[in-house]
Design a protein around this motif. Structure first.
Motif, short mmCIF file in Angstrom:
data_model
loop_
_atom_site.label_atom_id
_atom_site.label_comp_id
_atom_site.label_asym_id
_atom_site.label_seq_id
_atom_site.Cartn_x
_atom_site.Cartn_y
_atom_site.Cartn_z
N CYS A 136 6.04 -7.26 -9.03
CA CYS A 136 6.68 -6.32 -8.10
C CYS A 136 7.81 -5.56 -8.79
N ARG A 137 8.63 -6.27 -9.55
CA ARG A 137 9.72 -5.59 -10.27
C ARG A 137 9.19 -4.56 -11.26
N ARG A 138 8.12 -4.94 -11.95
CA ARG A 138 7.53 -4.01 -12.93
C ARG A 138 6.98 -2.77 -12.23
N TYR A 139 6.27 -2.97 -11.10
CA TYR A 139 5.73 -1.82 -10.35
C TYR A 139 6.85 -0.94 -9.80
N GLU A 140 7.95 -1.56 -9.34
CA GLU A 140 9.08 -0.78 -8.82
C GLU A 140 9.71 0.08 -9.92
N GLN A 141 9.78 -0.46 -11.13
CA GLN A 141 10.32 0.32 -12.24
C GLN A 141 9.40 1.48 -12.61
N GLU A 142 8.09 1.24 -12.57
CA GLU A 142 7.13 2.29 -12.91
C GLU A 142 7.11 3.40 -11.86
N LYS A 143 7.09 3.01 -10.58
CA LYS A 143 6.92 3.98 -9.50
C LYS A 143 8.22 4.53 -8.95
N GLN A 144 9.35 3.85 -9.25
CA GLN A 144 10.66 4.28 -8.79
C GLN A 144 10.78 4.31 -7.26
N ILE A 145 10.04 3.44 -6.58
CA ILE A 145 10.13 3.31 -5.12
C ILE A 145 10.05 1.82 -4.76
N PRO A 146 10.61 1.43 -3.62
CA PRO A 146 10.54 0.02 -3.22
C PRO A 146 9.11 -0.41 -2.87
N ILE A 147 8.79 -1.64 -3.23
CA ILE A 147 7.46 -2.18 -2.97
C ILE A 147 7.63 -3.51 -2.23
N ARG A 148 6.79 -3.71 -1.23
CA ARG A 148 6.82 -4.95 -0.46
C ARG A 148 5.68 -5.86 -0.90
N ILE A 149 5.95 -7.16 -0.87
CA ILE A 149 4.93 -8.17 -1.21
C ILE A 149 4.66 -9.01 0.03
N GLN A 150 3.39 -9.33 0.24
CA GLN A 150 3.03 -10.22 1.33
C GLN A 150 1.94 -11.18 0.84
N TYR A 151 2.14 -12.46 1.09
CA TYR A 151 1.15 -13.47 0.71
C TYR A 151 -0.04 -13.36 1.66
N LYS A 152 -1.24 -13.33 1.10
CA LYS A 152 -2.44 -13.17 1.93
C LYS A 152 -3.25 -14.46 2.02
N GLY A 153 -3.41 -15.16 0.90
CA GLY A 153 -4.19 -16.39 0.94
C GLY A 153 -4.47 -16.92 -0.45
N VAL A 154 -5.30 -17.95 -0.49
CA VAL A 154 -5.64 -18.59 -1.76
C VAL A 154 -7.16 -18.61 -1.91
N ARG A 155 -7.60 -18.43 -3.14
CA ARG A 155 -9.02 -18.47 -3.47
C ARG A 155 -9.18 -19.52 -4.56
N TYR A 156 -10.08 -20.45 -4.34
CA TYR A 156 -10.32 -21.49 -5.34
C TYR A 156 -11.35 -21.00 -6.34
#
Length: 64
Positions: free
Chosen positions: A38-58
């Motif tokens: 997320c931090r890397r994407y925010e630096q690249e795009k110069q806009i805030p990014i939200r993260i949300q946990y969706k699930g787990v895949r085995y």
């Protein structure tokens, strides 16, 4: 190992939503990796990014 699925989204002029599968040993490790992404994407795009946990895949391994 498991794949933890996180949704990343921007709420700028044109909202963008995408998913990332993060391979990790545990939930805490996956969260740390997602936060770094997320931090890397925010630096690249110069806009805030939200993260949300969706699930787990085995991960299944094919044995031939």
């Amino acid at each position: 190992m498991k794949q933890y699925i996180f949704t990343f989204s921007t709420h700028h002029q044109q909202p963008v939503v995408w998913e990332e599968a993060i391979i990790a040993d545990g939930m805490m490790d996956a969260c740390v990796k997602a936060k770094k992404l997320c931090r890397r994407y925010e630096q690249e795009k110069q806009i805030p990014i939200r993260i949300q946990y969706k699930g787990v895949r085995y991960c299944s391994e094919d044995i031939a």
